[in-house]
Design a protein around this motif. Structure first.
Motif, PDB file in Angstrom:
ATOM      1  N   ARG A 174      32.084  21.910  49.936  1.00  0.00           N
ATOM      2  CA  ARG A 174      33.344  21.150  49.967  1.00  0.00           C
ATOM      3  C   ARG A 174      34.554  21.973  49.558  1.00  0.00           C
ATOM      4  O   ARG A 174      35.617  21.878  50.166  1.00  0.00           O
ATOM      5  N   THR A 175      34.419  22.784  48.509  1.00  0.00           N
ATOM      6  CA  THR A 175      35.578  23.545  48.042  1.00  0.00           C
ATOM      7  C   THR A 175      35.943  24.636  49.040  1.00  0.00           C
ATOM      8  O   THR A 175      37.124  24.890  49.287  1.00  0.00           O
ATOM      9  N   THR A 176      34.944  25.261  49.637  1.00  0.00           N
ATOM     10  CA  THR A 176      35.222  26.261  50.674  1.00  0.00           C
ATOM     11  C   THR A 176      35.967  25.626  51.837  1.00  0.00           C
ATOM     12  O   THR A 176      36.984  26.161  52.316  1.00  0.00           O
ATOM     13  N   THR A 177      35.468  24.504  52.322  1.00  0.00           N
ATOM     14  CA  THR A 177      36.095  23.814  53.443  1.00  0.00           C
ATOM     15  C   THR A 177      37.508  23.371  53.080  1.00  0.00           C
ATOM     16  O   THR A 177      38.439  23.470  53.895  1.00  0.00           O
ATOM     17  N   TYR A 178      37.681  22.909  51.860  1.00  0.00           N
ATOM     18  CA  TYR A 178      39.002  22.490  51.384  1.00  0.00           C
ATOM     19  C   TYR A 178      39.992  23.659  51.438  1.00  0.00           C
ATOM     20  O   TYR A 178      41.115  23.520  51.946  1.00  0.00           O
ATOM     21  N   LEU A 179      39.582  24.817  50.923  1.00  0.00           N
ATOM     22  CA  LEU A 179      40.474  25.970  50.911  1.00  0.00           C
ATOM     23  C   LEU A 179      40.771  26.484  52.319  1.00  0.00           C
ATOM     24  O   LEU A 179      41.820  27.073  52.570  1.00  0.00           O
ATOM     25  N   ALA A 180      39.850  26.259  53.234  1.00  0.00           N
ATOM     26  CA  ALA A 180      40.023  26.741  54.605  1.00  0.00           C
ATOM     27  C   ALA A 180      40.886  25.813  55.447  1.00  0.00           C
ATOM     28  O   ALA A 180      41.520  26.273  56.418  1.00  0.00           O
ATOM     29  N   THR A 181      40.941  24.536  55.103  1.00  0.00           N
ATOM     30  CA  THR A 181      41.546  23.566  56.019  1.00  0.00           C
ATOM     31  C   THR A 181      42.685  22.739  55.437  1.00  0.00           C
ATOM     32  O   THR A 181      43.513  22.233  56.187  1.00  0.00           O
ATOM     33  N   SER A 182      42.752  22.571  54.134  1.00  0.00           N
ATOM     34  CA  SER A 182      43.678  21.599  53.564  1.00  0.00           C
ATOM     35  C   SER A 182      45.118  22.108  53.542  1.00  0.00           C
ATOM     36  O   SER A 182      45.393  23.251  53.132  1.00  0.00           O
ATOM     37  N   ASP A 183      46.047  21.234  53.913  1.00  0.00           N
ATOM     38  CA  ASP A 183      47.470  21.545  53.808  1.00  0.00           C
ATOM     39  C   ASP A 183      47.916  21.632  52.355  1.00  0.00           C
ATOM     40  O   ASP A 183      48.937  22.255  52.053  1.00  0.00           O
ATOM     41  N   GLU A 184      47.165  21.012  51.458  1.00  0.00           N
ATOM     42  CA  GLU A 184      47.539  21.009  50.041  1.00  0.00           C
ATOM     43  C   GLU A 184      47.571  22.414  49.439  1.00  0.00           C
ATOM     44  O   GLU A 184      48.288  22.656  48.463  1.00  0.00           O
ATOM     45  N   VAL A 185      46.773  23.338  50.006  1.00  0.00           N
ATOM     46  CA  VAL A 185      46.704  24.694  49.456  1.00  0.00           C
ATOM     47  C   VAL A 185      47.285  25.725  50.415  1.00  0.00           C
ATOM     48  O   VAL A 185      47.004  26.917  50.300  1.00  0.00           O
ATOM     49  N   ALA A 186      48.105  25.261  51.346  1.00  0.00           N
ATOM     50  CA  ALA A 186      48.670  26.168  52.349  1.00  0.00           C
ATOM     51  C   ALA A 186      49.476  27.296  51.712  1.00  0.00           C
ATOM     52  O   ALA A 186      49.513  28.422  52.231  1.00  0.00           O
ATOM     53  N   ASN A 187      50.123  27.012  50.580  1.00  0.00           N
ATOM     54  CA  ASN A 187      50.965  28.011  49.928  1.00  0.00           C
ATOM     55  C   ASN A 187      50.383  28.504  48.602  1.00  0.00           C
ATOM     56  O   ASN A 187      51.073  29.160  47.827  1.00  0.00           O
ATOM     57  N   THR A 188      49.119  28.185  48.360  1.00  0.00           N
ATOM     58  CA  THR A 188      48.460  28.623  47.128  1.00  0.00           C
ATOM     59  C   THR A 188      47.719  29.928  47.377  1.00  0.00           C
ATOM     60  O   THR A 188      46.993  30.063  48.358  1.00  0.00           O
ATOM     61  N   SER A 189      47.907  30.895  46.488  1.00  0.00           N
ATOM     62  CA  SER A 189      47.232  32.191  46.654  1.00  0.00           C
ATOM     63  C   SER A 189      46.978  32.802  45.279  1.00  0.00           C
ATOM     64  O   SER A 189      47.693  32.532  44.313  1.00  0.00           O
ATOM     65  N   GLY A 190      45.926  33.613  45.218  1.00  0.00           N
ATOM     66  CA  GLY A 190      45.593  34.273  43.965  1.00  0.00           C
ATOM     67  C   GLY A 190      45.006  33.343  42.933  1.00  0.00           C
ATOM     68  O   GLY A 190      45.131  33.569  41.726  1.00  0.00           O
ATOM     69  N   ALA A 191      44.312  32.293  43.398  1.00  0.00           N
ATOM     70  CA  ALA A 191      43.760  31.289  42.479  1.00  0.00           C
ATOM     71  C   ALA A 191      42.241  31.219  42.592  1.00  0.00           C
ATOM     72  O   ALA A 191      41.649  31.632  43.586  1.00  0.00           O
ATOM     73  N   TYR A 192      41.644  30.668  41.550  1.00  0.00           N
ATOM     74  CA  TYR A 192      40.194  30.461  41.471  1.00  0.00           C
ATOM     75  C   TYR A 192      39.967  28.958  41.402  1.00  0.00           C
ATOM     76  O   TYR A 192      40.557  28.266  40.567  1.00  0.00           O
ATOM     77  N   PHE A 193      39.113  28.441  42.287  1.00  0.00           N
ATOM     78  CA  PHE A 193      38.914  27.006  42.415  1.00  0.00           C
ATOM     79  C   PHE A 193      37.504  26.586  42.030  1.00  0.00           C
ATOM     80  O   PHE A 193      36.536  27.299  42.300  1.00  0.00           O
ATOM     81  N   LYS A 194      37.408  25.405  41.432  1.00  0.00           N
ATOM     82  CA  LYS A 194      36.142  24.710  41.227  1.00  0.00           C
ATOM     83  C   LYS A 194      36.372  23.243  41.555  1.00  0.00           C
ATOM     84  O   LYS A 194      37.383  22.667  41.157  1.00  0.00           O
ATOM     85  N   ASN A 195      35.463  22.658  42.306  1.00  0.00           N
ATOM     86  CA  ASN A 195      35.568  21.243  42.665  1.00  0.00           C
ATOM     87  C   ASN A 195      36.926  20.904  43.278  1.00  0.00           C
ATOM     88  O   ASN A 195      37.553  19.892  42.949  1.00  0.00           O
ATOM     89  N   CYS A 196      37.381  21.783  44.167  1.00  0.00           N
ATOM     90  CA  CYS A 196      38.636  21.582  44.905  1.00  0.00           C
ATOM     91  C   CYS A 196      39.863  21.559  43.999  1.00  0.00           C
ATOM     92  O   CYS A 196      40.909  21.010  44.378  1.00  0.00           O
ATOM     93  N   ARG A 197      39.769  22.162  42.826  1.00  0.00           N
ATOM     94  CA  ARG A 197      40.901  22.238  41.910  1.00  0.00           C
ATOM     95  C   ARG A 197      41.006  23.648  41.340  1.00  0.00           C
ATOM     96  O   ARG A 197      40.007  24.331  41.154  1.00  0.00           O
ATOM     97  N   VAL A 198      42.231  24.039  41.033  1.00  0.00           N
ATOM     98  CA  VAL A 198      42.451  25.340  40.414  1.00  0.00           C
ATOM     99  C   VAL A 198      41.827  25.338  39.022  1.00  0.00           C
ATOM    100  O   VAL A 198      41.994  24.390  38.250  1.00  0.00           O
ATOM    101  N   ALA A 199      41.095  26.406  38.713  1.00  0.00           N
ATOM    102  CA  ALA A 199      40.461  26.561  37.405  1.00  0.00           C
ATOM    103  C   ALA A 199      41.001  27.812  36.720  1.00  0.00           C
ATOM    104  O   ALA A 199      41.554  28.711  37.366  1.00  0.00           O
ATOM    105  N   GLU A 200      40.825  27.870  35.419  1.00  0.00           N
ATOM    106  CA  GLU A 200      41.321  29.004  34.639  1.00  0.00           C
ATOM    107  C   GLU A 200      40.515  30.257  34.978  1.00  0.00           C
ATOM    108  O   GLU A 200      39.310  30.205  35.250  1.00  0.00           O
ATOM    109  N   ILE A 201      41.197  31.397  34.951  1.00  0.00           N
ATOM    110  CA  ILE A 201      40.563  32.685  35.243  1.00  0.00           C
ATOM    111  C   ILE A 201      40.473  33.490  33.948  1.00  0.00           C
ATOM    112  O   ILE A 201      41.407  33.500  33.138  1.00  0.00           O
ATOM    113  N   GLU A 202      39.360  34.185  33.741  1.00  0.00           N
ATOM    114  CA  GLU A 202      39.185  35.020  32.555  1.00  0.00           C
ATOM    115  C   GLU A 202      40.243  36.119  32.511  1.00  0.00           C
ATOM    116  O   GLU A 202      40.618  36.698  33.527  1.00  0.00           O
TER     117      GLU A 202
END
Length: 289
Positions: free
Chosen positions: A232-260
């Motif tokens: 689901r998260t892969t498909t979301y990042l590939a297709t969703s307009d919600e993340v069209a301008n999001t870059s350099g992020a790490y996602f879990k469960n279709c949401r941005v998560a904190e990066i170490e």
């Protein structure tokens, strides 16, 4: 997505297959980059039947072979006039034995990082021409268990502990994603990575003693996500307009998560990029990012 072209690596089973089927349902053209052509053709036919999407093609790709990556990229650049999404899904997790690729790279590192890294560079021109376009990299929440030491002369591709190799390769994925994002600023190409969740895939069977697997598989199947859920998260990042301008992020469960913090250092990212270019033998006529 009917006008889009999406390339997915490693999609004959597990999360990759579920991703390919999910993308196919959107009406996009799907290019399956797979090592086992016979199996890939069967999966293609099954996905065509289940989705009604006839725009699915199979091309030979072995990410552990730099030669195969170059041949695959040349085919894509020759045959396709656009590439809207590049999904790096393929990955392996060796359990007991160290294996070396034909290019002298540890096999887990070659498959999980160096092959995808080279492929992205070789396809960067078509991705830029197709902008806005996306690069989606499947990593793992376990990436903090790995690291890359760039302060010594040690070769970070030659670890002996097989399980640790997997963690290191996933750490590389996140480090690479962030540096890729920095280098693609202003190009119209986004780069994000994701953790698909704890998913019941054949990686468990490949890396678990046979008797234990057959005893525990009913339990694992109930405790872990299904492949469809994991995609689901892969498909979301590939297709969703919600993340069209999001870059350099790490996602879990279709949401941005904190990066170490350890993977955020731009200097470390740049050093690792240059190391990766060296390890994949990038030539003077190859594209640069």
């Amino acid at each position: 997505m009917e006008t889009k072209t999406v390339l997915i690596t490693g999609c004959t089973s597990g999360i990759g297959r579920a991703t390919a089927e999910g993308i196919a349902k959107t009406g996009a053209k799907v290019i399956m980059g797979c090592r086992n052509i016979e199996m890939a053709n069967r999966v293609r036919d099954e996905i065509k039947k289940s989705t009604g999407n006839g725009k699915i093609i199979v091309r030979k790709l072995d990410l552990a072979s730099l030669k195969s990556v170059r041949e695959f990229a040349a085919t894509i650049n020759r045959e396709e006039n656009k590439l809207d999404v590049l999904i790096h899904n393929a990955g392996i997790a060796l359990s007991l034995w160290k294996k070396i690729s034909e290019d002298g790279l540890e096999l887990t590192m070659a498959t999980n990082h160096y092959g995808p890294f080279l492929l992205t560079i070789l396809l960067i021109d078509i991705l830029k021409r197709s902008a806005p376009s996306r690069v989606v990299i499947v990593t793992s929440k376990w990436y903090p268990m790995g690291n890359v030491d760039l302060t010594s002369n040690a070769n970070p591709t030659q670890f002996w502990r097989a399980h640790y190799n997997y963690y290191v390769s996933k750490y590389m994925n996140v480090l690479w994603t962030l540096e890729l994002d920095r280098r693609l600023q202003g190009s119209g190409v986004t780069a994000n990575c994701l953790h698909p969740g704890k998913v019941f895939t054949n990686i468990w069977q490949a890396n678990t003693p046979r008797a234990f697997y057959f005893c525990m598989s009913p339990v694992l199947e109930k405790l872990l996500k299904s492949c469809d859920e994991g995609a689901r998260t892969t498909t979301y990042l590939a297709t969703s307009d919600e993340v069209a301008n999001t870059s350099g992020a790490y996602f879990k469960n279709c949401r941005v998560a904190e990066i170490e913090r350890s993977v955020k250092d731009p200097e470390k990212g740049e050093k690792f990029w240059k190391l990766s270019e060296k390890m994949v033998k990038l030539g003077p006529t190859d594209p640069r990012i």
